[in-house]
Design an enzyme around this catalytic site. Sequence first.
Site, mmCIF file in Angstrom:
data_model
loop_
_atom_site.group_PDB
_atom_site.id
_atom_site.type_symbol
_atom_site.label_atom_id
_atom_site.label_comp_id
_atom_site.label_asym_id
_atom_site.label_seq_id
_atom_site.Cartn_x
_atom_site.Cartn_y
_atom_site.Cartn_z
ATOM 1 N N CYS A 77 0.854 -0.917 -0.059
ATOM 2 C CA CYS A 77 -0.239 0.167 0.094
ATOM 3 C C CYS A 77 0.831 1.479 0.222
ATOM 4 O O CYS A 77 -0.007 2.314 0.176
ATOM 5 C CB CYS A 77 -0.983 0.257 1.054
ATOM 6 N N CYS A 87 -1.442 -3.704 9.103
ATOM 7 C CA CYS A 87 -1.488 -2.176 9.635
ATOM 8 C C CYS A 87 -0.450 -2.389 11.593
ATOM 9 O O CYS A 87 0.575 -1.738 11.580
ATOM 10 C CB CYS A 87 -2.488 -1.691 9.779
#
Lengths: 174, 130
Positions: B37, B105
């Site tokens: 990402c 994350c």
Amino acid sequence: MVSFDPTADFFQIFALDRGYALDRDALERRYLELASAVHPDRFVGAPAGERRLAMERSSALNEAYRALRDPVRRAEYLVKLGGVDLDSSDPETGAPRPTQAFLIEMIELREQLEEARGDDDAVDELRDAIETRADGALDDAIAALGRGETPAAARALVVHRYLRRFLEEVDGDD
Amino acid sequence: MAYSDKVIDHYEQPRNVGSLDKNDDTVGTGIVGAPACGDVMKLQIKVEDGVIKDAKFKTYGCGSAIASSSLVTEWVKGMNLEDAEKIQNSQIAEELSLPPVKIHCSVLAEDAIKAAIKDYRKKHGGGDEA
């Protein structure tokens, strides 16, 4: 119904040679032919199973078309066909990790951006420099794909993603 | 994407944003990225007598990545290095109620604190012993 092999790759769907260089007219033409053949409107009176199949084919076709039409997505898709999925963080088959030096630079770029905020010329200059680099990274990826070097293409496309991400931040915040 | 209240809280009021001097001997720096990402995370710790006295982060990424790193800096302050090293991404994900698509994350935050500890140790003899 036209033959539409769900296991075919995006290039096969449109009967195109696999590769970055693309016959765009052929893509448009084949897309329109196939899209009209699988359009759900043609199956309004058909049994539920056929209607669902037509919907699925129609959306698979649109997905394939969008991926091939877009230069970045086409390059990323070729890398995927080569065995590297840039949307995955799997250490073996996912996007390759950028170097530590590159990550440090990505942090420093944000710090430069914070300092440049309020000075439109400085922000523009930074944006131009990074856009040039992002374009260069895409060119590197295309060249690597041309040589059949998937890992090198994947690394260049990861760099491209990071730089694009930064550019989104340049234009997103005020 | 619906963020949990804890993610929103850390995102809107991130704890410990900032930098420590990476050339300071008592500071360990971890910089990690999520190539899929384009997120990048810098996490730094200041260590005295084997205990983390201060922690700072800068994260350029989504709300979950910011919240994960903010939470970790909060957690590690006052911890000794051995305990900080044991932090698992699953604990972070649970505390923040991260959905499956945002688990990476919390992995990033775990990698960042481990990298910071490793950097600190490298400055102090390089071995696994503190």
